[in-house]
Design an enzyme around this catalytic site. Sequence first.
Site, PDB file in Angstrom:
ATOM      1  N   ASP A  58      -1.972   6.160 -24.609  1.00  0.00           N
ATOM      2  CA  ASP A  58      -3.290   6.586 -25.082  1.00  0.00           C
ATOM      3  C   ASP A  58      -3.268   8.019 -25.610  1.00  0.00           C
ATOM      4  OD1 ASP A  58      -6.204   6.319 -25.416  1.00  0.00           O
ATOM      5  OD2 ASP A  58      -6.285   7.796 -23.782  1.00  0.00           O
ATOM      6  N   MET A  77       2.335  -3.618  -4.999  1.00  0.00           N
ATOM      7  CA  MET A  77       1.393  -3.722  -6.116  1.00  0.00           C
ATOM      8  C   MET A  77       0.817  -2.351  -6.480  1.00  0.00           C
ATOM      9  SD  MET A  77       1.779  -6.731  -7.040  1.00  0.00           S
ATOM     10  CE  MET A  77       0.625  -6.590  -8.388  1.00  0.00           C
ATOM     11  N   GLU A  78       0.633  -1.502  -5.494  1.00  0.00           N
ATOM     12  CA  GLU A  78       0.130  -0.153  -5.767  1.00  0.00           C
ATOM     13  C   GLU A  78       1.153   0.649  -6.566  1.00  0.00           C
ATOM     14  OE1 GLU A  78      -2.445  -1.932  -2.878  1.00  0.00           O
ATOM     15  OE2 GLU A  78      -0.265  -1.872  -2.999  1.00  0.00           O
ATOM     16  N   CYS A  95      -5.511  -8.553  -3.725  1.00  0.00           N
ATOM     17  CA  CYS A  95      -4.881  -7.432  -3.007  1.00  0.00           C
ATOM     18  C   CYS A  95      -5.849  -6.857  -1.978  1.00  0.00           C
ATOM     19  CB  CYS A  95      -4.480  -6.324  -3.986  1.00  0.00           C
ATOM     20  SG  CYS A  95      -2.989  -6.675  -4.906  1.00  0.00           S
ATOM     21  N   HIS A  96      -5.294  -6.433  -0.850  1.00  0.00           N
ATOM     22  CA  HIS A  96      -6.090  -5.787   0.182  1.00  0.00           C
ATOM     23  C   HIS A  96      -6.361  -4.328  -0.193  1.00  0.00           C
ATOM     24  CE1 HIS A  96      -4.424  -9.189   2.427  1.00  0.00           C
ATOM     25  NE2 HIS A  96      -5.475  -9.063   3.205  1.00  0.00           N
TER      26      HIS A  96
END
Length: 168
Positions: A127, A112-113, A75-76
């Site tokens: 969590d 993707m972000e 990824c960039h």
Amino acid sequence: MEFTHFDGQGNAWMVDVGEKADTRREAVARGSIFMSSECFEMVRQGTMKKGDVLAVARVAGIMGAKRTSELIPLCHVLNLTKLNVDFHLNEERCQIQAVCTAQTMGKTGVEMEALTGVAVALLTVYDMCKAVDKGMEIGEIYLEKKSGGKSGEFVNTLHEQMQDSLKH
């Protein structure tokens, strides 16, 4: 089909986007975490011992999206202009849905972000709640829509079709 992340010898490489025009790009991703009713109520009422689960998960999702290029090898690094993480609670299903919207003005997309933001937000919910419910399930992570760039608009209708078929 031509794979853009491999050279002629099959070696992985980062795509050269230098010649591409800057365009406004946006992506929206969604995902869910399912939990016990006891855990769901504690999140909703803000009584989890670790604090405000959704506030922490929102910040974690934003931070995760900003670090996508460090997590996904090809990824960039992007100059993100907007990152937003929202949550929708479904009491009937004991489900918390995370929605991440990412925007940039650049040469490559932000899918993707957005997906990373959703995944990190949901992992953070897990969590913060695992002391109450270790059986939580994360799933249904998908790209809802994206715009900008050469490929233009995309709206994911497959997810809705799959959900409709599960109801029947």
